[in-house]
Write an enzyme that holds these catalytic residues in place. Structure first.
Site, mmCIF file in Angstrom:
data_model
loop_
_atom_site.group_PDB
_atom_site.id
_atom_site.type_symbol
_atom_site.label_atom_id
_atom_site.label_comp_id
_atom_site.label_asym_id
_atom_site.label_seq_id
_atom_site.Cartn_x
_atom_site.Cartn_y
_atom_site.Cartn_z
ATOM 1 N N ASP A 58 0.962 -1.119 0.065
ATOM 2 C CA ASP A 58 0.025 -0.036 0.045
ATOM 3 C C ASP A 58 0.880 1.203 -0.104
ATOM 4 O O ASP A 58 2.012 1.179 0.411
ATOM 5 C CB ASP A 58 -1.030 -0.014 1.157
ATOM 6 C CG ASP A 58 -1.789 1.224 1.469
ATOM 7 O OD1 ASP A 58 -2.450 1.486 0.505
ATOM 8 O OD2 ASP A 58 -1.938 1.580 2.336
ATOM 9 N N LEU A 59 0.340 2.492 -0.180
ATOM 10 C CA LEU A 59 1.057 3.712 -0.204
ATOM 11 C C LEU A 59 1.110 4.416 0.929
ATOM 12 O O LEU A 59 2.095 4.674 1.974
ATOM 13 C CB LEU A 59 0.738 4.416 -1.603
ATOM 14 C CG LEU A 59 1.022 3.893 -2.818
ATOM 15 C CD1 LEU A 59 0.510 4.954 -3.743
ATOM 16 C CD2 LEU A 59 2.624 3.932 -2.873
ATOM 17 N N ASP A 60 -0.332 5.073 1.336
ATOM 18 C CA ASP A 60 -0.353 6.002 2.398
ATOM 19 C C ASP A 60 -0.321 5.191 3.928
ATOM 20 O O ASP A 60 -0.896 3.961 4.084
ATOM 21 C CB ASP A 60 -2.047 6.329 2.223
ATOM 22 C CG ASP A 60 -2.030 7.401 1.199
ATOM 23 O OD1 ASP A 60 -1.159 7.706 0.836
ATOM 24 O OD2 ASP A 60 -3.510 7.829 0.940
ATOM 25 N N TRP A 67 -1.637 10.842 4.041
ATOM 26 C CA TRP A 67 -2.651 10.584 3.059
ATOM 27 C C TRP A 67 -2.304 11.415 1.768
ATOM 28 O O TRP A 67 -2.327 12.777 1.861
ATOM 29 C CB TRP A 67 -4.038 10.830 3.324
ATOM 30 C CG TRP A 67 -4.587 9.645 4.323
ATOM 31 C CD1 TRP A 67 -4.267 8.456 4.041
ATOM 32 C CD2 TRP A 67 -5.256 9.773 5.492
ATOM 33 N NE1 TRP A 67 -4.967 7.770 5.244
ATOM 34 C CE2 TRP A 67 -5.375 8.578 6.086
ATOM 35 C CE3 TRP A 67 -5.603 10.919 6.030
ATOM 36 C CZ2 TRP A 67 -6.152 8.236 7.216
ATOM 37 C CZ3 TRP A 67 -6.534 10.855 7.339
ATOM 38 C CH2 TRP A 67 -6.616 9.550 7.839
ATOM 39 N N SER A 116 -3.147 0.897 -3.913
ATOM 40 C CA SER A 116 -3.450 1.703 -3.123
ATOM 41 C C SER A 116 -5.080 2.405 -3.773
ATOM 42 O O SER A 116 -5.235 2.339 -4.939
ATOM 43 C CB SER A 116 -2.629 3.029 -3.673
ATOM 44 O OG SER A 116 -2.965 4.196 -2.720
ATOM 45 N N ARG A 117 -5.913 2.643 -2.871
ATOM 46 C CA ARG A 117 -7.146 3.183 -3.132
ATOM 47 C C ARG A 117 -7.504 4.392 -3.063
ATOM 48 O O ARG A 117 -8.276 4.938 -3.143
ATOM 49 C CB ARG A 117 -8.261 2.529 -2.159
ATOM 50 C CG ARG A 117 -7.927 2.949 -0.608
ATOM 51 C CD ARG A 117 -8.502 2.106 0.335
ATOM 52 N NE ARG A 117 -10.014 1.629 -0.027
ATOM 53 C CZ ARG A 117 -10.555 0.560 0.487
ATOM 54 N NH1 ARG A 117 -9.978 -0.154 1.554
ATOM 55 N NH2 ARG A 117 -11.653 0.023 -0.030
ATOM 56 N N LYS A 147 -9.474 -3.259 -1.968
ATOM 57 C CA LYS A 147 -8.273 -3.821 -2.356
ATOM 58 C C LYS A 147 -8.356 -5.272 -3.094
ATOM 59 O O LYS A 147 -7.525 -5.914 -3.674
ATOM 60 C CB LYS A 147 -7.676 -4.286 -1.095
ATOM 61 C CG LYS A 147 -7.030 -2.755 -0.456
ATOM 62 C CD LYS A 147 -5.983 -2.166 -1.371
ATOM 63 C CE LYS A 147 -5.506 -0.750 -1.061
ATOM 64 N NZ LYS A 147 -4.623 -0.904 0.092
ATOM 65 N N ASP A 170 -1.558 -0.846 6.030
ATOM 66 C CA ASP A 170 -1.891 -0.361 7.470
ATOM 67 C C ASP A 170 -3.267 -0.380 7.909
ATOM 68 O O ASP A 170 -3.640 0.205 8.949
ATOM 69 C CB ASP A 170 -1.306 1.176 7.695
ATOM 70 C CG ASP A 170 -2.260 2.073 6.615
ATOM 71 O OD1 ASP A 170 -2.755 3.028 7.127
ATOM 72 O OD2 ASP A 170 -2.312 1.833 5.548
#
Length: 213
Positions: A58-60, A67, A116-117, A147, A170
């Site tokens: 994931d990114l954030d 974010w 990533s959403r 996801k 996370d």
């Protein structure tokens, strides 16, 4: 005896690099070297450690501590000193261990992906480019959806079975959802992906693969 061991070590190292460079598959290289060692020293058994064929992040709050759609202000640019700043001149950065982890995985031949959403797709892609991470990620699913949809896309793009994927995120809801596909999922705490949490995730994957075999 020492000279013999040194010679065999050199042969194993050369064989591993040759297979990995030709196929791009470090698992095949590991298996070949295991077979060579067993044949040379009369050891019976199978390779004990399984490695993921696709590692997804994931990114954030996983690779970076914000974010991207709310906490930073585009456009972003890189200063001459290499620091990335947003439109308000705020320093935009990542979790400390992340560059080292990504570089190491890239050197070792792992395939990496992003799930990533975020709705700030262009901003996320810009930061990946400015952080010089483009070269690391083979597959990307960056758009606002669940996801599970991301991983179905990753599976379609890569052809890699879910059981051979490892995912870091996370949010517990994402961990729960993606786990239903058979992906090994590692929850990361407030400090994002660290060397310790990455190692723990890899060990979890190896445990899961052992229990499924």
């Amino acid at each position: 005896m020492l000279q013999f061991l040194n010679q065999q070590t050199l042969k194993i190292s050369k064989a591993w690099r040759k297979v990995k460079n030709r196929t791009g598959d470090r698992n095949k290289a590991d298996i070949l070297c295991h077979q060579f060692v067993c044949g040379t020293f009369g050891i019976k058994g199978q390779p004990s450690m399984a490695n993921p064929k696709l590692i997804v992040f994931d990114l954030d709050y996983t690779l970076w501590p914000f974010w991207v759609d709310t906490h930073v202000t585009p456009p972003f640019k890189k200063d001459p000193d290499g620091k990335v700043r947003d439109a308000r001149k705020h320093h935009v950065t990542f979790y400390p261990d992340v560059p080292q982890i990504l570089a190491k995985l890239h050197r070792e031949g792992y395939q990496l992906g992003i799930a990533s959403r975020t709705g700030a797709i262009r901003d996320a892609e810009d930061l990946i480019r400015l952080f010089d991470w483009d070269k690391y990620f083979h597959f990307r699913q960056i758009y606002p959806d669940c996801k599970i949809s991301h991983f179905k896309g990753l599976h379609k793009m890569s052809g890699i079975p879910y059981k051979d994927m490892l995912f870091f995120d996370d949010e517990h809801r994402n961990i729960k959802d993606v786990s239903t596909l058979g992906v090994t999922c590692m929850f990361v705490p407030d400090d994002g992906v660290t060397n310790a949490s990455f190692k723990e995730g890899l060990e979890l994957f190896q445990t899961n693969r052992g229990s499924r075999s």
